[in-house]
Design a protein around this motif. Structure first.
Motif, PDB file in Angstrom:
ATOM      1  N   HIS A 128     -10.624  -7.912   2.279  1.00 45.59           N
ATOM      2  CA  HIS A 128      -9.588  -8.822   2.251  1.00 45.59           C
ATOM      3  C   HIS A 128      -9.278  -8.936   0.802  1.00 45.59           C
ATOM      4  O   HIS A 128     -10.157  -9.111   0.225  1.00 45.59           O
ATOM      5  CB  HIS A 128      -9.981 -10.089   2.834  1.00 45.59           C
ATOM      6  CG  HIS A 128     -10.136 -10.258   4.413  1.00 45.59           C
ATOM      7  ND1 HIS A 128      -9.062 -10.327   5.243  1.00 45.59           N
ATOM      8  CD2 HIS A 128     -11.133  -9.978   5.036  1.00 45.59           C
ATOM      9  CE1 HIS A 128      -9.410 -10.388   6.439  1.00 45.59           C
ATOM     10  NE2 HIS A 128     -10.584 -10.311   6.595  1.00 45.59           N
ATOM     11  N   LEU A 129      -7.748  -9.057   0.571  1.00 48.49           N
ATOM     12  CA  LEU A 129      -7.631  -9.252  -0.893  1.00 48.49           C
ATOM     13  C   LEU A 129      -6.752 -10.732  -1.047  1.00 48.49           C
ATOM     14  O   LEU A 129      -6.100 -10.517  -2.013  1.00 48.49           O
ATOM     15  CB  LEU A 129      -6.791  -7.980  -1.725  1.00 48.49           C
ATOM     16  CG  LEU A 129      -7.510  -6.671  -1.696  1.00 48.49           C
ATOM     17  CD1 LEU A 129      -6.614  -5.682  -2.200  1.00 48.49           C
ATOM     18  CD2 LEU A 129      -8.833  -6.989  -2.751  1.00 48.49           C
ATOM     19  N   GLY A 130      -6.819 -11.336   0.318  1.00 49.40           N
ATOM     20  CA  GLY A 130      -5.900 -12.656   0.047  1.00 49.40           C
ATOM     21  C   GLY A 130      -4.774 -12.415   0.788  1.00 49.40           C
ATOM     22  O   GLY A 130      -4.118 -11.186   0.582  1.00 49.40           O
ATOM     23  N   GLY A 131      -4.345 -13.031   1.700  1.00 47.58           N
ATOM     24  CA  GLY A 131      -3.109 -12.916   2.345  1.00 47.58           C
ATOM     25  C   GLY A 131      -3.103 -11.710   3.275  1.00 47.58           C
ATOM     26  O   GLY A 131      -4.250 -11.461   3.966  1.00 47.58           O
ATOM     27  N   ASP A 132      -2.002 -10.952   3.309  1.00 52.37           N
ATOM     28  CA  ASP A 132      -2.086  -9.705   4.286  1.00 52.37           C
ATOM     29  C   ASP A 132      -2.469  -8.433   3.261  1.00 52.37           C
ATOM     30  O   ASP A 132      -2.508  -7.318   3.860  1.00 52.37           O
ATOM     31  CB  ASP A 132      -0.716  -9.570   4.779  1.00 52.37           C
ATOM     32  CG  ASP A 132      -0.418 -10.390   5.889  1.00 52.37           C
ATOM     33  OD1 ASP A 132      -1.276 -11.128   6.392  1.00 52.37           O
ATOM     34  OD2 ASP A 132       0.815 -10.723   6.066  1.00 52.37           O
ATOM     35  N   ALA A 133      -3.143  -8.781   2.235  1.00 50.02           N
ATOM     36  CA  ALA A 133      -3.266  -7.574   1.504  1.00 50.02           C
ATOM     37  C   ALA A 133      -4.923  -7.075   1.768  1.00 50.02           C
ATOM     38  O   ALA A 133      -5.645  -7.884   1.870  1.00 50.02           O
ATOM     39  CB  ALA A 133      -3.145  -7.813  -0.235  1.00 50.02           C
ATOM     40  N   ARG A 134      -5.022  -5.739   1.835  1.00 43.34           N
ATOM     41  CA  ARG A 134      -6.341  -5.046   1.934  1.00 43.34           C
ATOM     42  C   ARG A 134      -6.581  -3.996   1.176  1.00 43.34           C
ATOM     43  O   ARG A 134      -5.961  -3.415   0.802  1.00 43.34           O
ATOM     44  CB  ARG A 134      -6.377  -4.654   3.452  1.00 43.34           C
ATOM     45  CG  ARG A 134      -6.093  -5.602   4.555  1.00 43.34           C
ATOM     46  CD  ARG A 134      -7.136  -6.676   4.988  1.00 43.34           C
ATOM     47  NE  ARG A 134      -6.884  -7.382   6.035  1.00 43.34           N
ATOM     48  CZ  ARG A 134      -6.175  -8.521   5.986  1.00 43.34           C
ATOM     49  NH1 ARG A 134      -5.613  -8.861   5.100  1.00 43.34           N
ATOM     50  NH2 ARG A 134      -5.961  -9.066   7.172  1.00 43.34           N
ATOM     51  N   SER A 135      -7.826  -3.960   0.819  1.00 40.75           N
ATOM     52  CA  SER A 135      -8.195  -2.754  -0.210  1.00 40.75           C
ATOM     53  C   SER A 135      -8.977  -1.838   0.747  1.00 40.75           C
ATOM     54  O   SER A 135      -9.674  -2.317   1.587  1.00 40.75           O
ATOM     55  CB  SER A 135      -9.270  -3.343  -1.113  1.00 40.75           C
ATOM     56  OG  SER A 135     -10.257  -2.406  -1.380  1.00 40.75           O
ATOM     57  N   ILE A 136      -8.560  -0.644   0.870  1.00 43.64           N
ATOM     58  CA  ILE A 136      -9.330   0.254   1.608  1.00 43.64           C
ATOM     59  C   ILE A 136      -9.859   1.512   1.009  1.00 43.64           C
ATOM     60  O   ILE A 136      -8.967   2.329   0.340  1.00 43.64           O
ATOM     61  CB  ILE A 136      -8.146   0.828   2.732  1.00 43.64           C
ATOM     62  CG1 ILE A 136      -7.475  -0.432   3.460  1.00 43.64           C
ATOM     63  CG2 ILE A 136      -8.785   1.867   3.701  1.00 43.64           C
ATOM     64  CD1 ILE A 136      -6.647  -0.140   4.614  1.00 43.64           C
ATOM     65  N   GLU A 137     -11.114   1.752   0.589  1.00 49.68           N
ATOM     66  CA  GLU A 137     -11.834   2.853   0.266  1.00 49.68           C
ATOM     67  C   GLU A 137     -12.174   3.868   1.085  1.00 49.68           C
ATOM     68  O   GLU A 137     -12.864   3.745   2.044  1.00 49.68           O
ATOM     69  CB  GLU A 137     -13.033   2.302  -0.565  1.00 49.68           C
ATOM     70  CG  GLU A 137     -13.284   3.297  -1.668  1.00 49.68           C
ATOM     71  CD  GLU A 137     -14.557   2.521  -2.447  1.00 49.68           C
ATOM     72  OE1 GLU A 137     -14.727   1.210  -2.466  1.00 49.68           O
ATOM     73  OE2 GLU A 137     -15.225   3.434  -2.936  1.00 49.68           O
TER      74      GLU A 137
END
Ligand code: ADP
Ligand code: MG
Length: 140
Positions: A128-137
């Motif tokens: 989760h990066l806050g709100g609807d943002a996502r980090s995907i590695e």
């Protein structure tokens, strides 16, 4: 080399799944790491859509142990969240899927099955990066 992406909504995560699908092949096993709601199942929807041209029937297999999709190659989708540890009858069924070299296995909550997941499997980490943002590695 792991690649890091940021998505701003679930559609972008599905689109990334479709892109990832292109580099997958029969026999691949992918562990999906990330908290509840980080987008693991959403990413699986994209991967299934990429390999089957359908995503609607993709649901979280939290209660079913294994979902199977008639994509090409076939996909086994598992969620080990509710398993304290993979053992017994569950383990036999799961190992049958993981050993099926004609299929792709996608696993949510692989942490719960450290005893049976091969150390060298491909990995995807969602955050989760806050709100609807996502980090995907993505480390395939
Ligand atoms: P998990 O399987 O990791 O528990 P899900 O994919 O089931 O997560 O749920 C992710 C939830 O977050 C969904 O309700 C989805 O609509 C929402 N969401 C919001 N933004 C995103 C995003 N960028 N990527 C994926 N899901 C997102
Ligand atoms: Mg899920």
């Amino acid at each position: 080399m792991p690649k890091k992406f940021t998505t701003k909504n679930s559609q972008e995560t599905k689109n990334l799944g479709k892109k990832i699908a292109k580099s997958l092949k029969a026999g691949d096993l992918i562990a999906l790491y990330g908290e509840l709601g980080s987008g693991k199942t959403t990413l699986v929807k994209g991967i299934v859509a990429g390999l089957a041209g359908q995503e609607d029937e993709v649901t979280s297999p939290t209660f079913t142990l294994i979902n199977e999709y008639s994509s090409n190659p076939k996909i086994y989708h598992m969620d080990w969240y509710r398993l304290e540890k993979v053992r017994g009858q569950d383990q036999l069924l799961i190992e049958e899927c993981l050993g099926d070299k004609a299929s792709i296995s996608l696993i949510e909550w692989p942490e719960h099955g450290k005893n049976i997941i091969p150390a060298k499997c491909s990995k995807i980490f969602l955050k989760h990066l806050g709100g609807d943002a996502r980090s995907i590695e993505v480390d395939l």
